[in-house]
Design an enzyme around this catalytic site. Structure first.
Site, mmCIF file in Angstrom:
data_model
loop_
_atom_site.group_PDB
_atom_site.id
_atom_site.type_symbol
_atom_site.label_atom_id
_atom_site.label_comp_id
_atom_site.label_asym_id
_atom_site.label_seq_id
_atom_site.Cartn_x
_atom_site.Cartn_y
_atom_site.Cartn_z
ATOM 1 N N HIS A 214 0.836 -1.104 0.010
ATOM 2 C CA HIS A 214 -0.078 -0.096 -0.064
ATOM 3 C C HIS A 214 1.060 1.243 0.010
ATOM 4 O O HIS A 214 0.783 2.253 -0.764
ATOM 5 C CB HIS A 214 -0.849 0.062 1.156
ATOM 6 C CG HIS A 214 -1.867 1.145 1.466
ATOM 7 N ND1 HIS A 214 -3.239 1.188 0.903
ATOM 8 C CD2 HIS A 214 -1.623 2.507 1.795
ATOM 9 C CE1 HIS A 214 -3.692 2.329 1.123
ATOM 10 N NE2 HIS A 214 -2.911 3.029 1.670
ATOM 11 N N GLU A 215 1.787 1.320 1.076
ATOM 12 C CA GLU A 215 2.514 2.493 0.967
ATOM 13 C C GLU A 215 3.577 2.610 -0.132
ATOM 14 O O GLU A 215 3.923 3.605 -0.485
ATOM 15 C CB GLU A 215 3.585 2.330 2.466
ATOM 16 C CG GLU A 215 2.648 2.478 3.571
ATOM 17 C CD GLU A 215 1.639 3.795 3.672
ATOM 18 O OE1 GLU A 215 2.006 4.609 3.233
ATOM 19 O OE2 GLU A 215 0.640 3.360 4.321
ATOM 20 N N HIS B 96 1.874 4.435 -2.942
ATOM 21 C CA HIS B 96 1.775 5.664 -2.848
ATOM 22 C C HIS B 96 3.105 6.100 -3.327
ATOM 23 O O HIS B 96 3.335 7.359 -4.142
ATOM 24 C CB HIS B 96 1.943 6.120 -1.442
ATOM 25 C CG HIS B 96 0.559 6.189 -0.826
ATOM 26 N ND1 HIS B 96 -0.542 6.616 -1.177
ATOM 27 C CD2 HIS B 96 0.217 5.437 0.498
ATOM 28 C CE1 HIS B 96 -1.704 6.355 -0.215
ATOM 29 N NE2 HIS B 96 -1.112 5.602 0.624
ATOM 30 N N ASP C 291 -6.706 8.113 2.783
ATOM 31 C CA ASP C 291 -6.511 8.369 1.599
ATOM 32 C C ASP C 291 -7.648 9.034 0.902
ATOM 33 O O ASP C 291 -8.013 10.056 0.245
ATOM 34 C CB ASP C 291 -5.972 7.314 0.810
ATOM 35 C CG ASP C 291 -4.587 6.774 1.463
ATOM 36 O OD1 ASP C 291 -3.856 7.605 2.009
ATOM 37 O OD2 ASP C 291 -4.308 5.643 1.296
#
Length: 143
Positions: free
Chosen positions: A14-15, A18, A90
């Site tokens: 997930h990170e 980004h 988010d």
């Protein structure tokens, strides 16, 4: 906080989503830190960008901020073929950016350079239901 290996892996992807989105977005703020170690209650990890030194944003900059914010959720979809609740903050950011673009900053071609901001209490709105639907449509289009 005790995370399972599966949770840590999901947070890592997930990170990283980004970070990758930010790398490819011309107007995104540069990333300075990414962690999958929980630092605060409710936060499983985070990607931190350089602090903004500007106060005026272009449409392209705000759109790139949305793209970076959505990168984590998209990464989960691509690599795990499922999604988690990890993107809720988010989504909140995306909605704030898009709502501001449409209702405050005149960045919607469909609505033009008019401010449709609702009063602080959110009780009354100075426009029709048709305009309200157009605002919703434009926010969805941007995101």
């Amino acid at each position: 906080l005790n995370q399972s290996d599966n949770e840590r892996r999901t947070v890592a992807y997930h990170e990283a989503g980004h970070a990758v989105a930010g790398w490819f977005c011309e107007f995104a703020a540069p990333l300075i830190k990414l962690t999958i170690i929980p630092r605060a209650k409710g936060s499983l990890g985070f990607a931190q960008s350089l602090p903004d030194e500007i106060t005026l944003y272009t449409t392209e900059q705000l759109e790139d901020q949305i793209k970076v914010a959505l990168g984590g959720r998209i990464s989960e979809e691509i690599f795990f073929n499922r999604v988690t609740t990890g993107a809720s903050d988010d989504f909140k950011k995306c909605a704030q950016y898009a709502h501001g673009m449409v209702t405050e900053y005149g960045m919607s071609p469909a609505l033009g350079p008019i401010n449709y901001a609702v009063d602080e209490n959110g009780i009354s709105k100075p426009y029709s239901e048709e305009t309200n639907q157009l605002i919703d449509s434009e926010i969805n289009r941007i995101i």
